[in-house]
Design a protein around this motif. Structure first.
Motif, PDB file in Angstrom:
ATOM      1  N   ALA A   1      24.557  46.146  30.560  1.00 26.00           N
ATOM      2  CA  ALA A   1      25.089  45.246  31.584  1.00 26.00           C
ATOM      3  C   ALA A   1      26.424  44.638  31.150  1.00 26.00           C
ATOM      4  O   ALA A   1      27.294  44.388  31.992  1.00 26.00           O
ATOM      5  CB  ALA A   1      24.072  44.149  31.884  1.00 26.00           C
ATOM      6  N   VAL A   2      26.606  44.391  29.863  1.00 25.10           N
ATOM      7  CA  VAL A   2      27.899  43.919  29.377  1.00 25.10           C
ATOM      8  C   VAL A   2      28.970  44.981  29.659  1.00 25.10           C
ATOM      9  O   VAL A   2      30.089  44.659  30.082  1.00 25.10           O
ATOM     10  CB  VAL A   2      27.842  43.585  27.875  1.00 25.10           C
ATOM     11  CG1 VAL A   2      29.246  43.308  27.330  1.00 25.10           C
ATOM     12  CG2 VAL A   2      26.942  42.381  27.630  1.00 25.10           C
ATOM     13  N   ALA A   3      28.619  46.241  29.439  1.00 30.29           N
ATOM     14  CA  ALA A   3      29.561  47.321  29.747  1.00 30.29           C
ATOM     15  C   ALA A   3      29.887  47.341  31.232  1.00 30.29           C
ATOM     16  O   ALA A   3      31.042  47.569  31.631  1.00 30.29           O
ATOM     17  CB  ALA A   3      28.982  48.659  29.307  1.00 30.29           C
ATOM     18  N   PHE A   4      28.889  47.084  32.077  1.00 27.83           N
ATOM     19  CA  PHE A   4      29.101  47.016  33.526  1.00 27.83           C
ATOM     20  C   PHE A   4      30.130  45.933  33.857  1.00 27.83           C
ATOM     21  O   PHE A   4      31.071  46.161  34.614  1.00 27.83           O
ATOM     22  CB  PHE A   4      27.768  46.724  34.213  1.00 27.83           C
ATOM     23  CG  PHE A   4      27.853  46.592  35.708  1.00 27.83           C
ATOM     24  CD1 PHE A   4      27.691  47.699  36.530  1.00 27.83           C
ATOM     25  CD2 PHE A   4      28.091  45.357  36.307  1.00 27.83           C
ATOM     26  CE1 PHE A   4      27.764  47.573  37.921  1.00 27.83           C
ATOM     27  CE2 PHE A   4      28.168  45.218  37.683  1.00 27.83           C
ATOM     28  CZ  PHE A   4      28.006  46.330  38.490  1.00 27.83           C
ATOM     29  N   GLY A   5      29.955  44.748  33.279  1.00 26.31           N
ATOM     30  CA  GLY A   5      30.879  43.660  33.536  1.00 26.31           C
ATOM     31  C   GLY A   5      32.268  43.938  33.006  1.00 26.31           C
ATOM     32  O   GLY A   5      33.274  43.622  33.660  1.00 26.31           O
ATOM     33  N   PHE A   6      32.349  44.545  31.830  1.00 22.42           N
ATOM     34  CA  PHE A   6      33.623  44.872  31.200  1.00 22.42           C
ATOM     35  C   PHE A   6      34.397  45.878  32.045  1.00 22.42           C
ATOM     36  O   PHE A   6      35.591  45.707  32.306  1.00 22.42           O
ATOM     37  CB  PHE A   6      33.359  45.430  29.804  1.00 22.42           C
ATOM     38  CG  PHE A   6      34.578  45.713  28.979  1.00 22.42           C
ATOM     39  CD1 PHE A   6      35.126  44.722  28.180  1.00 22.42           C
ATOM     40  CD2 PHE A   6      35.178  46.968  28.982  1.00 22.42           C
ATOM     41  CE1 PHE A   6      36.245  44.978  27.391  1.00 22.42           C
ATOM     42  CE2 PHE A   6      36.285  47.234  28.203  1.00 22.42           C
ATOM     43  CZ  PHE A   6      36.827  46.232  27.406  1.00 22.42           C
ATOM     44  N   ILE A   7      33.706  46.928  32.479  1.00 25.30           N
ATOM     45  CA  ILE A   7      34.353  47.998  33.240  1.00 25.30           C
ATOM     46  C   ILE A   7      34.780  47.512  34.626  1.00 25.30           C
ATOM     47  O   ILE A   7      35.861  47.857  35.121  1.00 25.30           O
ATOM     48  CB  ILE A   7      33.408  49.214  33.345  1.00 25.30           C
ATOM     49  CG1 ILE A   7      33.290  49.886  31.973  1.00 25.30           C
ATOM     50  CG2 ILE A   7      33.884  50.205  34.403  1.00 25.30           C
ATOM     51  CD1 ILE A   7      32.185  50.906  31.880  1.00 25.30           C
ATOM     52  N   HIS A   8      33.929  46.681  35.258  1.00 29.25           N
ATOM     53  CA  HIS A   8      34.229  46.203  36.607  1.00 29.25           C
ATOM     54  C   HIS A   8      35.061  44.923  36.607  1.00 29.25           C
ATOM     55  O   HIS A   8      35.283  44.333  37.674  1.00 29.25           O
ATOM     56  CB  HIS A   8      32.932  45.994  37.384  1.00 29.25           C
ATOM     57  CG  HIS A   8      32.251  47.276  37.761  1.00 29.25           C
ATOM     58  ND1 HIS A   8      32.731  48.099  38.749  1.00 29.25           N
ATOM     59  CD2 HIS A   8      31.147  47.892  37.265  1.00 29.25           C
ATOM     60  CE1 HIS A   8      31.946  49.160  38.868  1.00 29.25           C
ATOM     61  NE2 HIS A   8      30.973  49.056  37.968  1.00 29.25           N
ATOM     62  N   LYS A   9      35.483  44.494  35.407  1.00 31.01           N
ATOM     63  CA  LYS A   9      36.345  43.318  35.272  1.00 31.01           C
ATOM     64  C   LYS A   9      35.736  42.076  35.929  1.00 31.01           C
ATOM     65  O   LYS A   9      36.418  41.301  36.613  1.00 31.01           O
ATOM     66  CB  LYS A   9      37.732  43.600  35.853  1.00 31.01           C
ATOM     67  CG  LYS A   9      38.492  44.689  35.090  1.00 31.01           C
ATOM     68  CD  LYS A   9      39.865  44.937  35.685  1.00 31.01           C
ATOM     69  CE  LYS A   9      40.712  45.854  34.800  1.00 31.01           C
ATOM     70  NZ  LYS A   9      40.070  47.150  34.508  1.00 31.01           N
ATOM     71  N   LEU A  10      34.441  41.885  35.716  1.00 28.12           N
ATOM     72  CA  LEU A  10      33.786  40.668  36.183  1.00 28.12           C
ATOM     73  C   LEU A  10      34.258  39.491  35.336  1.00 28.12           C
ATOM     74  O   LEU A  10      34.757  39.670  34.221  1.00 28.12           O
ATOM     75  CB  LEU A  10      32.259  40.795  36.070  1.00 28.12           C
ATOM     76  CG  LEU A  10      31.575  41.936  36.825  1.00 28.12           C
ATOM     77  CD1 LEU A  10      30.064  41.823  36.662  1.00 28.12           C
ATOM     78  CD2 LEU A  10      31.966  41.948  38.291  1.00 28.12           C
ATOM     79  N   SER A  11      34.077  38.292  35.846  1.00 29.97           N
ATOM     80  CA  SER A  11      34.379  37.117  35.036  1.00 29.97           C
ATOM     81  C   SER A  11      33.443  37.099  33.829  1.00 29.97           C
ATOM     82  O   SER A  11      32.373  37.731  33.835  1.00 29.97           O
ATOM     83  CB  SER A  11      34.201  35.839  35.854  1.00 29.97           C
ATOM     84  OG  SER A  11      32.828  35.573  36.064  1.00 29.97           O
TER      85      SER A  11
END
Length: 499
Positions: free
Chosen positions: A383-393
């Protein structure tokens, strides 16, 4: 030879992948093997972390699955040279690749745990291996957990690893294929390898539980001082292409149990060269690597300096820095890093923090009914990778990571039992966070850092007069996350109908 009668009962909901909610320590009962790791909460049980394997057969699965377009790593047979040139220039059409740590977990009830001394333990394992148990006892393990969790979030994933051509290898390949995950082999020159040797077979981890519910773990890699796959030399062209096409390469400390430090560092160096972000989770192995051979110490140092994202438990952060305060430990790792952008510290049931040079974010964990914490750490990383790739806050990234980890904890074990999109969405909608005001106040007040701290909360922290604290309502965070997840879920459903 020690003889043992083993009774196979119903399969157990367990897979030996470490969780962010457990602390691990090294037990002096096994000084001959630094790869033996023990849960500090249960001194009678013991854990051997499974080493993983790397595909000598150069297996690559190219497929079309829901919301995953085919991932091809070779020159196309149709002569599409222009498309090949674009890929060779570094087009990132893979979201996440994992480096090694592939294995098959075999979960069994047994009358007694393996003996503690090496020779009887090996005899015990040989007896287990002599008659393969039914497939109902098998599960994908190691980095398969992270890859499966990431794929279920809609990320396009590949695993770089080794499996043999026997029944276990085929099982693992099928599981990954069914989850929409490609597999890339690490060694190409199969002709020079004696494939009949057990050194090249799919790595198995025997997950054993006695009548008192004590756990023991056995793997053939436990009986060698060398990495399990020390026969591997250089990175193949296909592996380099997979790294080059990936947005993120995930590595963990257990890779050192199977690959030489030189080979692992070569993967790190190549990722840096081709602009692939590196995620590194040293895990419990960080402690032994920091006091290991010169090669191991230098390799660990290289990963801590050159990784884009570091993920550690609070105990692991303290072990590597000597600093007990997780905020200050994270700052120290950032200060020593060259490329480090994020340091994430997992604090178990309390939640997690994400530290950058300019900000700090804190997210309490979600309250859920925990069945099994195995695989939670792997799911969290996905999930961290998901946030990193999608440029989430940063706070949104932590929140979804906590939710995915919690969703896995509500299931039975890892592998195909890790978090589903439906369960993650359910947890986010419930928004039941476990806010320990006293703990977070103490952590923040005691920190000498002057930065503002974003904090996930249902309301302002009671009794806090700390003006650096910026509570962010969970309703706001969830309202931003749900559309992204619902969209990914819809794409998956549409893909299934179309296929």
């Amino acid at each position: 030879m020690h003889h043992l009668t083993i009774t196979l009962n119903s399969p157990l909901p367990h897979s030996p992948s470490p969780s962010p909610f457990h602390d691990y320590s090294f037990n002096p009962l096994f000084p001959h093997n630094p790869r033996l790791i023990f849960p500090s909460s249960s001194p009678l049980s013991f854990r051997v972390r499974p080493q993983s394997a790397f595909t000598c057969t150069g297996i690559h699965l190219s497929h079309s699955l829901p919301n995953h377009s085919p991932i091809s790593l070779g020159v196309p047979a149709n002569g599409d040279v222009q498309h090949w040139k674009l890929r060779s220039l570094g087009v990132k059409n893979i979201d996440v690749s994992t480096l090694g740590n592939l294995c098959v977990d075999i979960v069994l009830n047994v009358p007694k745990l393996p003996p503690r001394s090496p020779e009887p333990r090996k005899d015990y394992m040989d007896q287990l291996s002599a008659s393969p148990p039914d497939k109902q006892y098998w599960e994908a393990g190691g980095n398969c957990n992270m890859a499966i969790a990431a794929a279920r979030l809609g990320l396009r994933c590949a695993t770089i690893g080794h499996v043999g051509n026997e029944i276990y290898g085929k099982f693992l390949q099928n599981v990954l294929h069914d989850e929409g995950i490609s597999m890339v082999g690490m060694c190409k020159n199969i002709d020079v390898i004696d494939s009949s040797s057990t050194s090249y077979e799919t790595l198995l981890c025997w997950v054993l539980v006695d009548p008192l519910q004590r756990h023991g773990f056995c793997s053939r890699a436990d009986f060698s001082d060398e990495p399990a796959f020390s026969w591997m030399g250089n990175l193949s062209g296909e592996v380099k292409m997979a790294i080059k096409q990936s947005k993120v390469l995930f590595c963990n400390g257990y890779g050192f149990d199977e690959l030489t430090p030189k080979l692992i560092v070569s993967a790190l160096d190549y990722a840096v060269e081709v602009g692939t972000s590196v995620f590194f989770d040293p895990g419990p192995r960080g402690k032994s690597l920091s006091s290991g051979t010169l090669e191991e110490r230098e390799a660990l140092h290289q990963f801590l300096m050159m990784s884009d994202v570091l993920l550690l438990t609070s105990d692991e952060a303290e072990s590597l820095t000597g600093i007990g305060d997780p905020l200050l430990a994270g700052k120290e790792l950032l200060r020593k890093g060259i490329r480090t952008k994020w340091v994430i510290v997992k604090m178990g049931s309390r939640g997690s923090i994400l530290i950058t040079m300019s900000s700090i974010s804190c997210a309490p964990a979600f309250k859920v009914d925990i069945i099994d914490t195995v695989g939670c750490g792997d799911s969290f990383v996905a999930a961290v990778a998901f946030g990193f790739i999608h440029k989430l806050s940063l706070l949104n990234t932590l929140t979804i990571a906590n939710a995915v980890g919690a969703a896995t904890a509500m299931g039975c074990g890892a592998g195909r039992n890790v978090a589903t999109m439906e369960k993650v969405i359910e947890i986010l909608k419930a928004s039941n966070v476990n806010v320990d005001d006293e703990y977070w106040n103490d952590l923040i007040v005691n920190s000498s850092d002057a930065q503002e701290i974003a904090f996930l909360s249902k309301a302002a922290i009671n009794g806090s007069d700390n003006h650096r604290l910026k509570p962010i309502p969970i309703e706001k965070v969830v309202s931003e996350l749900l559309p992204k997840l619902e969209s990914a879920k819809s794409s998956q459903l549409e893909g299934k109908v179309a296929s």
